[in-house]
Design a protein around this motif. Sequence first.
Motif, mmCIF file in Angstrom:
data_model
loop_
_atom_site.group_PDB
_atom_site.id
_atom_site.type_symbol
_atom_site.label_atom_id
_atom_site.label_comp_id
_atom_site.label_asym_id
_atom_site.label_seq_id
_atom_site.Cartn_x
_atom_site.Cartn_y
_atom_site.Cartn_z
ATOM 1 N N UNK A 172 0.849 -1.191 0.000
ATOM 2 C CA UNK A 172 0.000 0.000 0.000
ATOM 3 C C UNK A 172 0.879 1.234 0.000
ATOM 4 N N UNK A 173 0.690 2.087 -0.993
ATOM 5 C CA UNK A 173 1.474 3.313 -1.085
ATOM 6 C C UNK A 173 0.870 4.238 -2.133
ATOM 7 N N UNK A 174 1.100 5.541 -1.951
ATOM 8 C CA UNK A 174 0.678 6.494 -2.975
ATOM 9 C C UNK A 174 1.488 6.305 -4.255
ATOM 10 N N UNK A 175 2.765 5.968 -4.095
ATOM 11 C CA UNK A 175 3.647 5.737 -5.238
ATOM 12 C C UNK A 175 4.443 4.468 -5.007
ATOM 13 N N UNK A 176 4.915 3.848 -6.089
ATOM 14 C CA UNK A 176 5.739 2.641 -6.003
ATOM 15 C C UNK A 176 6.990 2.855 -6.840
ATOM 16 N N UNK A 177 8.148 2.686 -6.197
ATOM 17 C CA UNK A 177 9.449 2.789 -6.879
ATOM 18 C C UNK A 177 9.617 4.132 -7.580
ATOM 19 N N UNK A 178 9.238 5.196 -6.911
ATOM 20 C CA UNK A 178 9.261 6.519 -7.540
ATOM 21 C C UNK A 178 10.667 6.991 -7.887
ATOM 22 N N UNK A 179 11.697 6.455 -7.228
ATOM 23 C CA UNK A 179 13.067 6.902 -7.483
ATOM 24 C C UNK A 179 13.690 6.243 -8.707
ATOM 25 N N UNK A 180 12.964 5.306 -9.340
ATOM 26 C CA UNK A 180 13.505 4.558 -10.474
ATOM 27 C C UNK A 180 13.015 5.129 -11.801
ATOM 28 N N UNK A 181 13.637 4.681 -12.880
ATOM 29 C CA UNK A 181 13.222 5.078 -14.221
ATOM 30 C C UNK A 181 11.892 4.412 -14.570
ATOM 31 N N UNK A 182 11.278 4.881 -15.628
ATOM 32 C CA UNK A 182 9.988 4.330 -16.050
ATOM 33 C C UNK A 182 10.109 2.833 -16.344
ATOM 34 N N UNK A 183 11.142 2.443 -17.092
ATOM 35 C CA UNK A 183 11.324 1.030 -17.421
ATOM 36 C C UNK A 183 11.574 0.178 -16.197
ATOM 37 N N UNK A 184 12.344 0.699 -15.255
ATOM 38 C CA UNK A 184 12.622 -0.045 -14.031
ATOM 39 C C UNK A 184 11.360 -0.210 -13.193
ATOM 40 N N UNK A 185 10.548 0.841 -13.118
ATOM 41 C CA UNK A 185 9.285 0.737 -12.378
ATOM 42 C C UNK A 185 8.372 -0.302 -13.013
ATOM 43 N N UNK A 186 8.404 -0.368 -14.321
ATOM 44 C CA UNK A 186 7.583 -1.350 -15.032
ATOM 45 C C UNK A 186 8.019 -2.767 -14.662
ATOM 46 N N UNK A 199 -1.011 -4.488 -5.380
ATOM 47 C CA UNK A 199 -0.616 -3.094 -5.146
ATOM 48 C C UNK A 199 -1.871 -2.257 -4.978
ATOM 49 N N UNK A 200 -1.957 -1.574 -3.849
ATOM 50 C CA UNK A 200 -3.106 -0.719 -3.553
ATOM 51 C C UNK A 200 -2.608 0.714 -3.437
ATOM 52 N N UNK A 201 -3.138 1.588 -4.272
ATOM 53 C CA UNK A 201 -2.770 2.999 -4.227
ATOM 54 C C UNK A 201 -3.527 3.677 -3.086
ATOM 55 N N UNK A 202 -2.793 4.338 -2.215
ATOM 56 C CA UNK A 202 -3.428 5.022 -1.108
ATOM 57 C C UNK A 202 -2.500 5.163 0.073
ATOM 58 N N UNK A 203 -3.029 5.720 1.157
ATOM 59 C CA UNK A 203 -2.249 5.918 2.375
ATOM 60 C C UNK A 203 -3.055 5.441 3.572
ATOM 61 N N UNK A 204 -2.438 4.577 4.378
ATOM 62 C CA UNK A 204 -3.092 4.083 5.585
ATOM 63 C C UNK A 204 -2.973 5.147 6.669
ATOM 64 N N UNK A 205 -4.092 5.503 7.278
ATOM 65 C CA UNK A 205 -4.074 6.535 8.316
ATOM 66 C C UNK A 205 -4.406 5.986 9.693
ATOM 67 N N UNK A 206 -4.951 4.773 9.750
ATOM 68 C CA UNK A 206 -5.327 4.216 11.052
ATOM 69 C C UNK A 206 -5.424 2.703 10.946
ATOM 70 N N UNK A 207 -5.034 2.034 12.026
ATOM 71 C CA UNK A 207 -5.175 0.576 12.115
ATOM 72 C C UNK A 207 -6.014 0.260 13.334
ATOM 73 N N UNK A 208 -7.100 -0.450 13.107
ATOM 74 C CA UNK A 208 -8.002 -0.853 14.187
ATOM 75 C C UNK A 208 -8.099 -2.367 14.168
ATOM 76 N N UNK A 209 -7.282 -3.019 15.007
ATOM 77 C CA UNK A 209 -7.254 -4.470 15.002
ATOM 78 C C UNK A 209 -6.718 -4.993 13.689
ATOM 79 N N UNK A 210 -7.549 -5.696 12.953
ATOM 80 C CA UNK A 210 -7.154 -6.230 11.648
ATOM 81 C C UNK A 210 -7.712 -5.401 10.491
#
Length: 371
Positions: A172-186, A199-210
């Motif tokens: 889970x993340x807003x971005x994945x492998x943002x420091x890499x080139x386009x081909x590397x991210x692919x 892969x889930x796009x987003x940001x976790x703000x709270x954890x309640x149990x599971x």
Amino acid sequence: MVERTTPWQEALMDIVVIGAGYAGTLAANRLRKRAPDAHITVVNPRDDFIERVRLHEQIAGSGTAARPLTEMLADGIACETASVDKIGDGTVTLDSGRNLDFDYAVLATGSIADPIPGAIPVGTWEGAEQARAALAALPAGGIVTVIGGGLTGIETAAEVAEARPDLRVRLVSDTVAASLSVGARRHVRRTLDRLTVEIVAGRVIEIDGTTLRLRSGDELDSDLTLWAIFAAVPDLAARSGLAVDADGRALVDATLRSTTDPRVFAVGDCAAVPGMRMACATAAPQGAHAADTLVRMSKGQEPRPFSLGYAGQGMSLGRHDGLQQITDRADVPYRLFLRGPIAAFVKERVCRLAANASRAGYTVWLRGPRR
């Protein structure tokens, strides 16, 4: 007893290195070789050297990340297993109340994770051990969520998915492998897909149990949540009265000396050096430079400014795949990258070289780009 005739030579008598990661261990061993008359003490909260670049292996049970410090530090270096409460006026105060006097200190405490409640940090030894035990106890069909789309999060998700194909693994993340080139991210996304990492796009703000709650309002189930974001450093520099930046990193001059106390060097993740990223590729050269600067000063020579240029970023994607992103010296990625088994082999060699460099007190690096 060796007679010291200059102030700088006398100043090399007592050196305290705080932290025994890549930067601190390399600095101590390099000083032992180049300033054999100095009395060097390393203070570390545990009696092991932790290879942080292998913590994802520790979690998945595919490797180990700990080595005894006795195997890493050269003969003649004193070692204190303790935490430091404060760096004072030429004195380091340990959590036991004991004081260590110094003429020079090297602050190399690294970085720490600051997870939201309910998540286990993967970037610390204690967190990795907790995650390893929790992962081993998960039954088939359990859900593991890794929060953070940087190299650490990707490595952790891939390692867990390969080691435990009976589990559901997501990143889970807003971005994945943002420091890499386009081909590397692919390539990263294709590999994660092959390993069935969701892969889930987003940001976790709270954890309640599971239950994980995302900023978008969506909710996800998770039996084990791992935090793979580094956004903090220990507050030792701040609570010791050293000048720090907004993130708590010690402010240093061009030679890596504290702008508040020139007797204190700050190296690695805890040092505020413009243009540097958190990595052993940064920590080792800075530890070496601090040691070299002390040696130069002992000879009455002017200290030189620190300069570092990068050559690439690497990650493992399980035990048999990897990626090596080629970059310019400013760490900007080129289109060129290595992938597959050869990249995995290179990553393994780099990990070994990083640990061996710290033990040998020797490393080489490129000069930084022209500004």
